[in-house]
Design an enzyme around this catalytic site. Structure first.
Site, PDB file in Angstrom:
ATOM      1  CG  HIS A 356      14.403  82.683 -25.028  1.00  0.00           C
ATOM      2  ND1 HIS A 356      14.280  81.387 -25.503  1.00  0.00           N
ATOM      3  CD2 HIS A 356      13.350  83.359 -25.526  1.00  0.00           C
ATOM      4  CE1 HIS A 356      13.203  81.307 -26.278  1.00  0.00           C
ATOM      5  NE2 HIS A 356      12.620  82.493 -26.302  1.00  0.00           N
ATOM      6  CE  LYS A 552      27.289  73.944 -25.442  1.00  0.00           C
ATOM      7  NZ  LYS A 552      25.913  73.804 -24.975  1.00  0.00           N
ATOM      8  NE  ARG A 553      27.177  82.926 -31.505  1.00  0.00           N
ATOM      9  CZ  ARG A 553      26.690  84.042 -32.043  1.00  0.00           C
ATOM     10  NH1 ARG A 553      25.587  83.985 -32.767  1.00  0.00           N
ATOM     11  NH2 ARG A 553      27.275  85.202 -31.878  1.00  0.00           N
ATOM     12  CE  LYS A 558      25.909  79.558 -25.311  1.00  0.00           C
ATOM     13  NZ  LYS A 558      24.688  78.733 -25.147  1.00  0.00           N
ATOM     14  CB  THR A 660      17.791  73.321 -28.136  1.00  0.00           C
ATOM     15  OG1 THR A 660      18.608  74.360 -28.696  1.00  0.00           O
ATOM     16  CG2 THR A 660      16.581  73.936 -27.473  1.00  0.00           C
ATOM     17  CE  LYS A 664      18.728  71.411 -32.059  1.00  0.00           C
ATOM     18  NZ  LYS A 664      19.286  72.764 -32.259  1.00  0.00           N
TER      19      LYS A 664
HETATM   20  C1  26Q Z   1      19.372  91.584 -27.976  1.00  0.00           C
HETATM   21  C2  26Q Z   1      19.491  92.953 -28.144  1.00  0.00           C
HETATM   22  C3  26Q Z   1      20.155  93.487 -29.231  1.00  0.00           C
HETATM   23  C4  26Q Z   1      20.686  92.631 -30.180  1.00  0.00           C
HETATM   24  C5  26Q Z   1      20.564  91.256 -30.028  1.00  0.00           C
HETATM   25  C6  26Q Z   1      19.906  90.735 -28.932  1.00  0.00           C
HETATM   26  C7  26Q Z   1      19.795  89.263 -28.756  1.00  0.00           C
HETATM   27  C8  26Q Z   1      19.714  88.408 -29.838  1.00  0.00           C
HETATM   28  C9  26Q Z   1      19.623  87.043 -29.668  1.00  0.00           C
HETATM   29  C10 26Q Z   1      19.771  88.711 -27.492  1.00  0.00           C
HETATM   30  C11 26Q Z   1      19.675  87.327 -27.311  1.00  0.00           C
HETATM   31  C12 26Q Z   1      19.606  86.475 -28.415  1.00  0.00           C
HETATM   32  C13 26Q Z   1      19.533  85.010 -28.302  1.00  0.00           C
HETATM   33  C14 26Q Z   1      19.420  84.357 -27.177  1.00  0.00           C
HETATM   34  C15 26Q Z   1      19.382  82.880 -27.133  1.00  0.00           C
HETATM   35  O1  26Q Z   1      19.607  82.230 -28.139  1.00  0.00           O
HETATM   36  N1  26Q Z   1      19.090  82.289 -25.967  1.00  0.00           N
HETATM   37  C16 26Q Z   1      19.020  80.845 -25.865  1.00  0.00           C
HETATM   38  O2  26Q Z   1      17.689  80.438 -26.113  1.00  0.00           O
HETATM   39  C17 26Q Z   1      17.579  79.033 -26.197  1.00  0.00           C
HETATM   40  C18 26Q Z   1      16.156  78.707 -26.587  1.00  0.00           C
HETATM   41  O3  26Q Z   1      15.298  78.945 -25.514  1.00  0.00           O
HETATM   42  C19 26Q Z   1      17.988  78.373 -24.900  1.00  0.00           C
HETATM   43  O4  26Q Z   1      17.978  76.987 -25.075  1.00  0.00           O
HETATM   44  C20 26Q Z   1      19.384  78.829 -24.483  1.00  0.00           C
HETATM   45  O5  26Q Z   1      19.689  78.333 -23.202  1.00  0.00           O
HETATM   46  C21 26Q Z   1      19.457  80.353 -24.506  1.00  0.00           C
HETATM   47  O6  26Q Z   1      20.773  80.783 -24.231  1.00  0.00           O
END
Ligand code: 26Q
Length: 817
Positions: A356, A552-553, A558, A660, A664
């Protein structure tokens, strides 16, 4: 085609079922029951029907010895369950008829439910959309994850700044969860290993119990319900009692905490969180419990593991469950006596992996020393996998030491033992038969950059699976006004299950009557959001202004800050009279910043400071308003998406894997202003370049700028509007009581390299925003394009994504109807 019109209880019958639940289950007198009691009773009615469907589904899958897919994810951002459950059971209309004045409405009753926010953002919400589509498409499917006591924090705003509050979503228990007291597995940690040939005996130091809690995932237009099984950590009962019996409650409590903390809280997605031991324990905890559960089910059904890969597919949602590759090997070899070669053969046919992110700093690695301490047996397995893998690499590319160094599962840390790390993405790629990115651009870049070596070694392994969103939650449930209109126009409700049906709307874009109705639905949704904003933030929005939405976050890539630069530019232009042809605008932001992410928090604060100045200026108030909507999450999104006119998707090209929210928003009739990034490109391909506002440098140009050396100061010097906007931030114009407040933001752009190239895209962005205004001032043209956007969104249904996974990745195509 499944039948949406099966006979369902009328409102009379539903009313009496609810009353009965009020009496017998909630223990509340119907005539005096409040919203909360009504919510609980209604959920009990739905729960009962879902339970029956669940039992039937499980029975059928067991009987047919179905091939199943297991979706392993650290995050599931579910949101509320009620509206979705009622829709799946076709009880929505009768429920709406039950809750009439003077009592609370169905909407008010549903708002009693807290969001299940067991995720950070896109990745977690994608997992939730996928569960919905898997059940709806009839796939024998399970989700596995962690039952966090505390999910995503709740965000409130104090003096313009984000404050995080823990969200105890389970405090009053969830009526949607089914505890499975009989289902638990032991997960072990630490200790030492005793080697025997191919297998080892692991003498663990600690263990913790994983207890199963199930959430039913109803399919739509089908009686299938799938399961989301979440694991809660608990101290092993026997030892716990020891301290308890001696009256040492403090020790007993400490002991309990030491174990139960594993499923206590969701980790934020910031890189500072990586490397924390508790996170590794969390990952292993849920992966081990899930794999034990999967193997147990298989053994009961088949009595052997020789056919494991024929009967199960396991999907890894990013690298967070990557340790599963080593754990499956361990379980098959050490616990079930399989040979290494046979186990490895199964493993590689079972796993698949989705990446991702391309950002190198976000790729998960763990110190070898930490894995050795927490999971000694797994480290040995990883070393052996690596050895056999590198042997293969040598055979293919003899003598290419650099290649071996690059692809190794171990980053050797420049030869220092304490810097050695395990690369979890490499473990996933080597242990899987399929690897995919989440948009065409992202998948292309993946094989050209971070995984180029692997793509050369295993070209057949790499695929694209562009993300999608579930049209049930994100259109049918969130936007009843537009849905009713679509039902009329398309002659039925089946677009909910076949989103390509939206194509037929294209013709209606030329129908003035339809355009009017479409505009009215949008305006109703804007009013609904405006009411919410007035209530929550105290700002009164003009529903006829252009609702310009970035939700979004909060993250530098972004580029919410680029949006702010445009807002300031517009404000300046309104003041100096140079603004011509502008439409009234309401610029809406929402999103959470990771609690340790300073820059993201500064951006939230700046938005509030800019809003305070702009909203209180009588000279501009009618033309420009800025609002930050707090606590963005699934339920807030369900209000915002239907009300947007303009969707801001403005990440630096090459950084947003897919997005995503972009889907939406477009699905709900917003036009996109966006860069050539992630799925924006595919949205353009499907709606037509003339119906979307694409601007800025593309990925190739971004790379070229960076290679040549980006010179932000040149843009600052040469563009007076940009200079003025930046100077206003830096001078403290928006923070008069604390003028230096935004020096760091200014410096990050001008003196620390403007890593995400805001300044290089600024001019085109502002120019493109002017074209947006011009179009908005021609409502007919605007509506026409908005309708064509909706019509083009068929491919962005998560049903399409899941069908593609079922066919190309999971070998489940035969289950698709
Ligand atoms: C990693 C290590 C330690 C703690 C937390 C994490 C962690 C947690 C969540 C790293 C990444 C995430 C989330 C990532 C994320 O949401 N990525 C998004 O995924 C979407 C679905 O595929 C995409 O549409 C977005 O572009 C992407 O940013």
């Amino acid at each position: 085609m499944p039948d949406f019109a099966q006979p369902q209880p009328g409102s009379e019958q539903l009313r009496s079922r609810i009353d009965r639940k009020l009496l017998c289950s909630v223990a509340s007198e119907p005539s005096v029951a409040g919203k909360m009691e009504l919510y609980l009773a209604l959920s009990q009615v739905a729960r009962e029907q879902l339970a029956t469907r669940w039992v039937n589904t499980q029975h059928a899958d067991r009987e047919s010895k179905a091939r199943r897919v297991y979706y392993l994810s650290m995050e599931f951002l579910i949101g509320r369950a009620m509206n979705n459950a009622l829709s799946a059971l076709d009880l929505r209309d009768s429920a709406a008829a039950v809750f009439t004045a003077p009592g609370p409405s169905l909407g008010e009753v549903m708002e009693c439910e807290p969001d299940a926010a067991l995720g950070n953002g896109g990745l977690g919400r994608l997992a939730a959309c996928f569960l919905d589509s898997m059940a709806t498409l009839g796939l024998p499917s399970w989700g596995y994850g962690v039952r966090y006591e505390y999910g995503m924090f709740a965000q409130s705003i104090l003096n313009g700044q984000q404050v995080e509050k823990p969200e105890a979503w389970l405090q009053d228990r969830s009526p949607w969860e089914f505890p499975r007291p009989g289902k638990h597995h032991t997960v072990r940690f630490g200790g030492t290993c005793e080697h025997h040939d191919e297998w080892a005996e692991w003498h663990a130091a600690d263990s913790v119990e994983a207890k199963a809690f199930d959430y039913v995932i109803p399919g739509h237009g089908t009686e299938r319900v799938s399961t989301l099984r979440l694991w809660k950590a608990a101290a092993p009962a026997e030892i716990d009692l020891g301290a308890f019996n001696t009256g040492d409650y403090q020790r007993a409590a400490e002991f309990k905490n030491r174990f139960e903390n594993i499923s206590w809280v969701l980790y934020p997605n910031d890189s500072t969180a990586a490397g924390r031991e508790l996170r590794l324990r969390q990952e292993y905890f849920f992966v081990s419990a899930s794999l034990q559960d999967i193997l147990e089910r298989h053994l009961i059904e088949h009595g052997t593991f020789t056919n494991l890969a024929e009967k199960i597919a396991i999907h890894l949602n990013d690298t967070h469950p990557a340790i599963g590759v080593a754990e499956l090997m361990r379980l098959l070899i050490d616990d079930h006596g399989m040979s290494w070669a046979a186990a490895w053969d199964q493993c590689r046919r079972i796993f698949s992996y989705t990446n991702h992110t391309l950002m190198p700093e976000a790729l998960e690695t763990w110190k070898v020393s930490l894995i050795n301490r927490v999971l000694p047996r797994h480290l040995l397995i990883i070393y052996r996998i690596n050895q056999e893998f590198l042997d293969e690499v040598v055979r293919l590319y003899p003598g290419d030491i650099e290649l071996m160094r690059r692809v190794s599962l171990i980053d050797d840390g420049g030869g220092h033992d304490r810097d050695k790390r395990v690369r979890m993405a490499h473990l996933c790629i080597v242990g899987s038969h399929r690897v995919n990115g989440v948009s065409q651009l992202h998948s292309d870049l993946m094989v050209q950059t971070i995984f180029a070596d692997f793509a050369r070694l295993y070209p057949e392994r790499f695929h694209n699976k562009t993300n999608g969103v579930t049209p049930r939650r994100w259109l049918a449930q969130a936007n009843p006004a537009l849905s009713t209109l679509l039902d009329e126009r398309l002659g039925g409700k089946d677009w909910r299950l076949n989103l390509d049906r939206l194509q037929d709307l294209r013709a209606s874009a030329d129908d003035a009557g339809f355009r009017n109705a479409f505009a009215t639905a949008k305006r109703d949704n804007k009013l609904r959001l405006a009411n919410y904003v007035a209530r929550e933030v105290g700002i009164v929005l003009n529903p006829d202004s252009l609702f310009d939405v970035q939700v979004k976050r909060i993250h530098e890539y972004k580029r919410q800050l680029l949006n702010v630069l445009h807002v300031i530019t517009r404000y300046n232009a309104l003041l100096d009279g140079s603004a011509v042809g502008l439409a009234p605008r309401s610029v809406l932001f929402a999103g959470k910043a990771a609690s340790s992410y300073h820059m993201a928090k500064q951006v939230i604060r700046l938005i509030h400071d800019v809003a305070a100045v702009v909203n209180n200026d009588p000279r501009t108030r009618d033309m420009l308003q800025v609002v930050f909507i707090p606590n963005y999450g699934v339920s807030v999104a369900e209000l915002i998406m239907p009300a947007a006119n303009l969707s801001e998707q403005i990440s630096t090209a090459g950084t947003e894997a897919s997005g995503t929210g972009n889907m939406k928003l477009s699905l709900n009739g917003a036009l996109t202003i966006g860069t050539e990034d992630g799925a924006n490109i595919e949205i353009r391909d499907n709606v037509g370049a003339e119906n979307i506002f694409i601007f800025g440098n593309n990925t190739a140009q971004v790379n070229a700028i960076r290679e040549a050396g980006h010179r932000p100061m040149d843009f600052y010097r040469d563009d007076p509007a940009l200079k003025e906007a930046l100077d206003r931030i830096d001078s403290g114009f928006f923070s008069p009581s604390d003028r230096p407040r935004y020096h760091d933001i200014f410096n990050s752009l001008l003196h620390y390299g403007d890593h995400y190239l805001l300044l290089a895209d600024y001019a085109d962005y502002v120019a493109t925003q002017k074209r947006v205004d011009a179009l908005y001032l021609s409502p007919d043209e605007w509506q026409r394009k908005a309708i064509i956007n909706v019509a083009g969104m068929g491919p962005f249904s998560a049903d399409r994504t899941i069908s593609d996974y079922a066919n190309d990745t999971w070998n489940l195509g035969t289950y698709l109807k």
